[in-house]
Design a protein around this motif. Sequence first.
Motif, PDB file in Angstrom:
ATOM      1  N   LEU A  52       7.157  -7.905   3.667  1.00 34.22           N
ATOM      2  CA  LEU A  52       7.015  -6.514   3.974  1.00 34.22           C
ATOM      3  C   LEU A  52       7.131  -5.523   3.112  1.00 34.22           C
ATOM      4  CD1 LEU A  52       6.398  -4.981   6.969  1.00 34.22           C
ATOM      5  CD2 LEU A  52       8.868  -4.634   7.041  1.00 34.22           C
ATOM      6  N   ALA A  53       5.986  -4.736   2.752  1.00 34.76           N
ATOM      7  CA  ALA A  53       5.908  -4.061   1.589  1.00 34.76           C
ATOM      8  C   ALA A  53       6.488  -2.560   1.891  1.00 34.76           C
ATOM      9  CB  ALA A  53       4.424  -4.020   1.107  1.00 34.76           C
ATOM     10  N   LEU A  54       6.361  -2.054   3.041  1.00 38.45           N
ATOM     11  CA  LEU A  54       6.652  -0.601   3.540  1.00 38.45           C
ATOM     12  C   LEU A  54       7.075  -0.222   4.864  1.00 38.45           C
ATOM     13  CD1 LEU A  54       6.430   2.187   2.401  1.00 38.45           C
ATOM     14  CD2 LEU A  54       3.872   2.236   3.203  1.00 38.45           C
ATOM     15  N   ILE A  55       7.886   0.356   5.279  1.00 42.09           N
ATOM     16  CA  ILE A  55       8.356   0.881   6.409  1.00 42.09           C
ATOM     17  C   ILE A  55       7.998   2.316   6.551  1.00 42.09           C
ATOM     18  CG2 ILE A  55      10.299   0.946   8.228  1.00 42.09           C
ATOM     19  CD1 ILE A  55      11.444  -1.551   6.992  1.00 42.09           C
ATOM     20  N   LEU A  56       7.540   2.794   7.646  1.00 43.72           N
ATOM     21  CA  LEU A  56       7.624   4.101   8.048  1.00 43.72           C
ATOM     22  C   LEU A  56       7.911   4.473   9.272  1.00 43.72           C
ATOM     23  CD1 LEU A  56       4.341   3.754   6.512  1.00 43.72           C
ATOM     24  CD2 LEU A  56       4.881   5.918   5.962  1.00 43.72           C
ATOM     25  N   SER A  57       8.905   5.598   9.443  1.00 37.66           N
ATOM     26  CA  SER A  57       9.735   5.775  10.517  1.00 37.66           C
ATOM     27  C   SER A  57       9.671   7.234  11.199  1.00 37.66           C
ATOM     28  CB  SER A  57      10.858   5.189  10.467  1.00 37.66           C
ATOM     29  OG  SER A  57      11.610   5.223  11.791  1.00 37.66           O
ATOM     30  N   ASP A  58       9.341   7.316  12.365  1.00 36.09           N
ATOM     31  CA  ASP A  58       9.882   8.537  12.909  1.00 36.09           C
ATOM     32  C   ASP A  58      11.192   8.859  12.865  1.00 36.09           C
ATOM     33  OD1 ASP A  58       9.524  11.129  14.209  1.00 36.09           O
ATOM     34  OD2 ASP A  58       8.752  10.152  15.814  1.00 36.09           O
ATOM     35  N   ILE A  59      11.588   9.901  13.152  1.00 39.65           N
ATOM     36  CA  ILE A  59      13.267   9.961  13.548  1.00 39.65           C
ATOM     37  C   ILE A  59      13.496  10.424  14.684  1.00 39.65           C
ATOM     38  CG2 ILE A  59      15.195  11.761  13.250  1.00 39.65           C
ATOM     39  CD1 ILE A  59      14.464  12.090  10.149  1.00 39.65           C
ATOM     40  N   ASN A  60      12.837  11.277  15.455  1.00 35.86           N
ATOM     41  CA  ASN A  60      13.004  11.411  16.946  1.00 35.86           C
ATOM     42  C   ASN A  60      12.238  10.483  17.800  1.00 35.86           C
ATOM     43  OD1 ASN A  60      14.804  13.510  16.572  1.00 35.86           O
ATOM     44  ND2 ASN A  60      12.838  14.868  15.973  1.00 35.86           N
ATOM     45  N   MET A  61      13.015   9.454  18.416  1.00 36.48           N
ATOM     46  CA  MET A  61      12.446   8.528  19.243  1.00 36.48           C
ATOM     47  C   MET A  61      13.325   8.098  20.240  1.00 36.48           C
ATOM     48  SD  MET A  61      10.641   5.582  16.453  1.00 36.48           S
ATOM     49  CE  MET A  61      12.056   5.631  15.552  1.00 36.48           C
ATOM     50  N   PRO A  83      10.745  -0.224   0.714  1.00 41.11           N
ATOM     51  CA  PRO A  83      10.991   1.124   0.989  1.00 41.11           C
ATOM     52  C   PRO A  83      10.869   1.688   2.382  1.00 41.11           C
ATOM     53  CG  PRO A  83       9.107   0.396  -0.666  1.00 41.11           C
ATOM     54  CD  PRO A  83       9.854  -0.578  -0.063  1.00 41.11           C
ATOM     55  N   VAL A  84      11.518   2.687   2.660  1.00 37.56           N
ATOM     56  CA  VAL A  84      11.455   3.318   4.037  1.00 37.56           C
ATOM     57  C   VAL A  84      11.074   5.011   3.756  1.00 37.56           C
ATOM     58  CG1 VAL A  84      12.715   4.000   6.168  1.00 37.56           C
ATOM     59  CG2 VAL A  84      13.081   1.930   5.017  1.00 37.56           C
ATOM     60  N   PRO A 123       3.916   6.220  -5.077  1.00 37.41           N
ATOM     61  CA  PRO A 123       4.978   6.079  -6.385  1.00 37.41           C
ATOM     62  C   PRO A 123       5.927   4.854  -5.623  1.00 37.41           C
ATOM     63  CG  PRO A 123       4.558   8.179  -5.860  1.00 37.41           C
ATOM     64  CD  PRO A 123       3.825   7.484  -4.831  1.00 37.41           C
ATOM     65  N   LEU A 124       6.315   4.824  -4.445  1.00 37.50           N
ATOM     66  CA  LEU A 124       7.320   3.567  -3.977  1.00 37.50           C
ATOM     67  C   LEU A 124       6.869   2.610  -4.080  1.00 37.50           C
ATOM     68  CD1 LEU A 124       8.656   5.514  -0.653  1.00 37.50           C
ATOM     69  CD2 LEU A 124       9.641   5.360  -3.071  1.00 37.50           C
ATOM     70  N   MET A 125       5.281   2.299  -3.672  1.00 35.92           N
ATOM     71  CA  MET A 125       4.729   0.870  -3.915  1.00 35.92           C
ATOM     72  C   MET A 125       4.945   0.515  -5.551  1.00 35.92           C
ATOM     73  SD  MET A 125       4.520   0.898  -1.008  1.00 35.92           S
ATOM     74  CE  MET A 125       4.124  -0.924  -0.985  1.00 35.92           C
ATOM     75  N   ARG A 126       4.667   1.300  -6.478  1.00 39.11           N
ATOM     76  CA  ARG A 126       4.570   1.027  -7.689  1.00 39.11           C
ATOM     77  C   ARG A 126       6.149   0.548  -8.235  1.00 39.11           C
ATOM     78  NH1 ARG A 126       1.064   5.989  -8.102  1.00 39.11           N
ATOM     79  NH2 ARG A 126      -1.015   5.002  -8.007  1.00 39.11           N
ATOM     80  N   VAL A 127       6.927   1.137  -7.743  1.00 41.01           N
ATOM     81  CA  VAL A 127       8.361   0.886  -8.060  1.00 41.01           C
ATOM     82  C   VAL A 127       8.537  -0.555  -7.579  1.00 41.01           C
ATOM     83  CG1 VAL A 127      10.726   1.263  -7.710  1.00 41.01           C
ATOM     84  CG2 VAL A 127       8.885   3.205  -8.665  1.00 41.01           C
ATOM     85  N   ALA A 128       8.372  -0.835  -6.015  1.00 40.73           N
ATOM     86  CA  ALA A 128       8.809  -1.870  -5.366  1.00 40.73           C
ATOM     87  C   ALA A 128       8.264  -3.113  -5.914  1.00 40.73           C
ATOM     88  CB  ALA A 128       8.419  -1.783  -3.962  1.00 40.73           C
TER      89      ALA A 128
END
Length: 128
Positions: A52-61, A83-84, A123-128
């Motif tokens: 898994l290369a990336l996680i994107l998450s809402d806060i309010n759920m 990276p999240v 930028p996170l993808m280049r670092v990961a």
Amino acid sequence: MRALIIDDSAVMRKVIERALRQAGLELSEVLQASNGEEALQTLRDNQGSGALALILSDINMPVMDGLQFLEARKQENLAQGVPVVMITTEGNESFVLRAIAAGAQGYICKPFTAEQVKARVLPLMRVA
């Protein structure tokens, strides 16, 4: 590239996926969850089935919010090093600090543009 998008709105998950594609990310698979608990189960179910290369998450759920998800993910050692980026309407400093302490690397406030997603995620993808 595989990504996990966590948001209680199916429409918002599609908007985020579209923004990632517009940012130039080549997504081979997009996993989705409607809350933190579903996301944890998705991570457990997909261990060993490709990075898994990336996680994107809402806060309010409902059920389990994004901050609780980050803290539980850390306790269970799930998707370590992935990276999240938090995507939310919550912009106050205490939420940001708690998200960073729990392992988030980025933060995007709703509403957002594809350019903002690109600026925070690439930028996170280049670092990961």
